[in-house]
Design an enzyme around this catalytic site. Structure first.
Site, PDB file in Angstrom:
ATOM      1  N   LYS A  55       0.858  -1.182   0.000  1.00  0.00           N
ATOM      2  CA  LYS A  55       0.000   0.000   0.000  1.00  0.00           C
ATOM      3  C   LYS A  55       0.896   1.235   0.000  1.00  0.00           C
ATOM      4  O   LYS A  55       1.464   1.607   1.020  1.00  0.00           O
ATOM      5  CB  LYS A  55      -0.925   0.057   1.225  1.00  0.00           C
ATOM      6  N   GLU A  69       9.890   1.194  10.950  1.00  0.00           N
ATOM      7  CA  GLU A  69      10.909   2.247  10.870  1.00  0.00           C
ATOM      8  C   GLU A  69      10.161   3.566  10.918  1.00  0.00           C
ATOM      9  O   GLU A  69       9.434   3.908   9.987  1.00  0.00           O
ATOM     10  CB  GLU A  69      11.737   2.105   9.591  1.00  0.00           C
ATOM     11  N   CYS A 114      14.209  10.543   6.977  1.00  0.00           N
ATOM     12  CA  CYS A 114      14.188  10.123   8.384  1.00  0.00           C
ATOM     13  C   CYS A 114      15.555  10.248   9.038  1.00  0.00           C
ATOM     14  O   CYS A 114      15.655  10.366  10.263  1.00  0.00           O
ATOM     15  CB  CYS A 114      13.671   8.699   8.509  1.00  0.00           C
ATOM     16  N   GLU A 148      10.058  15.689  15.645  1.00  0.00           N
ATOM     17  CA  GLU A 148      10.573  15.576  14.277  1.00  0.00           C
ATOM     18  C   GLU A 148       9.920  16.634  13.389  1.00  0.00           C
ATOM     19  O   GLU A 148       8.700  16.749  13.329  1.00  0.00           O
ATOM     20  CB  GLU A 148      10.288  14.182  13.725  1.00  0.00           C
TER      21      GLU A 148
END
Length: 478
Positions: A172, A247, A281, A381
């Protein structure tokens, strides 16, 4: 290109009124539409993967590898076409988009090499005439949930090891960037991959993603995405005790010591922060600079940030657009909050405007100082083109500030002091530590994080093992 769900080797169009528009982030133009799948499409895709699973697992691994190698060759031949797709749906500048395509081919080729290295163990038995075998076998049906920042390479990062290990997979892609995964599926169709081995379904995480993760037909879920998404996947997977690999991003510190090469450190710090508009990331989210060299470093760093080229991805700038309006608004709110808490903006600080920047999703490369460890911008973040620069007194202070984070994916250190290097290796609490260099990570290493950065990982031997489970067999002659 073919647009639709790719299920069981067939392309399935959207039902009436069930489409998701695909927007070019540089212009705001809607240039494609993909189906908005739900529970029915999830079950159909999982059924197709389940039906193909036994035959695919029995296929010799070297035969499975041949499909990956063929697709890798096609990607290299069509690098410009695939780069165009990435630029159109994600906004990555040309050189970076081409790099993603070539990185995708590398993932496929690398994982194909594991075909002859799927190994187990033989153990001595207490019983006469008996052998004990530990085999590595596929899980069966894998669900791969893909983020929007690297829509092609992160698809291959999950598809390649899953297929080589003998699994079938349902992918997906993120609803903002679905086209790259669909094009990759079309390549596998072109080289004759058996029906149902790879399936790609498009839709939202809250509807389609939840149905895929929550199904009893799913044996393993691998996600690259946000902490929020990771928590939801864990909760949903817990219902059926499904194995997960997550992750979930990072808040990477980059430490510049007083003995570092400041020109090199500044250049690398800028690259690590602003590559892909900061949407990585492993991005340098927190730059820590020793007080003795803070001012000279800042002069070099700021000058490099202010010289960054910004513009249409096809003109190959240093920085392209943010991927969506929602993402621009998120970064804008975080910068505003930082200023409210006392941060100082040295450059940038807001949206871009004028000419082509009046369309699409643009945010200025931004540098913030006068920061405190408790500020939201230091702890959360950002995932955008905002650099937070903080001073430290001595190396103890640097390590303490770097480790003071809920995340634990990547960390960077610039120094020529071997003692500091060894302390960093031993004391930085991150899954990846880079010394005098920045990413990207190597395909044969192991990409893994601690704390909120996730569980499990990708790449290399240890990442490949994610896609296999162990079976113990007792062979007795009695």
């Amino acid at each position: 290109m073919k647009i639709g769900h790719f299920i069981g080797g067939e392309w399935i169009s959207a039902a009436a009124g069930r489409g998701i528009p695909v927007e070019n982030p540089a212009s705001g133009e809607i240039f494609a539409e993909v189906p908005a799948g739900g529970r029915a499409e999830a079950e159909r895709a999982l059924d197709a993967a389940s039906a193909a699973a036994k035959a695919w697992a029995r296929t010799p691994a070297v035969a499975r590898a041949a499909y990956l190698q063929e697709v890798a060759g096609l990607l290299r031949e069509r690098v410009d076409s695939f780069a165009e797709t990435i630029m159109s749906e994600q906004g990555k500048p040309l050189t970076q988009a081409r790099g993603e395509v070539m990185g995708t081919a590398l993932h496929l080729d690398y994982h194909a090499q594991w075909a002859r290295r799927i190994e187990g163990d033989t153990l001595a038995s207490e019983n006469s005439g008996e052998h004990i075998l530990i085999l590595r076998v596929p899980y069966g049906v894998v669900v791969g949930l893909i983020p929007w920042n690297y829509p092609l390479s992160l698809t291959a990062r999950k598809v390649a090891p899953a297929l080589i290990a003998g699994n079938t997979i349902v992918v997906k892609p993120h609803e903002v960037t679905p086209l790259s995964a669909l094009r990759l599926a079309a390549l596998f169709e072109e080289v004759g991959l058996p029906r149902g081995v790879l399936n790609v379904v498009t839709g939202t995480g809250t509807e389609l993603g939840e149905a895929l993760v929550g199904s009893k037909k799913t044996n393993l879920v691998t996600l690259t995405g946000s902490v929020r998404a990771g928590r939801e996947v864990m909760r949903r997977a817990a219902d059926n005790i499904i194995q997960v690999s997550l992750e979930l991003g990072g808040k990477a510190p980059l430490i510049v010591c007083e003995d570092a090469d400041l020109d090199y450190a500044a250049e690398r710090a800028v690259f690590a922060r602003f590559r892909n508009c900061g949407q990585v990331c492993t991005s340098n989210e927190r730059t820590y600079v020793q007080e003795a060299v803070f001012q000279p470093f800042m002069e070099k760093f700021l000058a490099r940030v202010q010289s960054l080229g910004i513009g249409d991805p096809r003109s190959d700038p240093d920085v392209g657009p943010k991927v969506s309006r929602v993402e621009v608004e998120k970064v804008e709110a975080m910068v505003a909050r930082a200023v409210e808490q006392g941060a100082r903006v040295l450059t940038g600080g807001g949206r871009m405007s004028g000419g082509p920047f009046d369309r699409g999703h643009w945010f200025q490369p931004t540098v913030l100082t006068n920061l405190h460890p408790s500020m939201d911008i230091v702890r959360q973040e950002v995932f955008g083109p905002v650099a937070s620069v903080i001073s430290f007194t001595d190396f103890d202070d640097a390590l303490q500030q770097a480790n003071d984070s809920d995340y634990g994916l990547s960390a960077y250190l610039f120094t020529h002091d071997y003692r500091k290097v060894m302390r960093a290796v031993n004391e930085l609490e991150f899954g990846e530590v880079y010394v005098n260099r920045v990413g990207p990570e190597a395909v044969n290493a192991y990409h893994t994080g601690y704390r909120l950065s996730g569980i499990g990982g990708d790449d290399g031997r240890y990442g490949f093992e994610t896609y296999m489970r162990k079976k113990t067999v007792y062979l007795s002659s009695n």
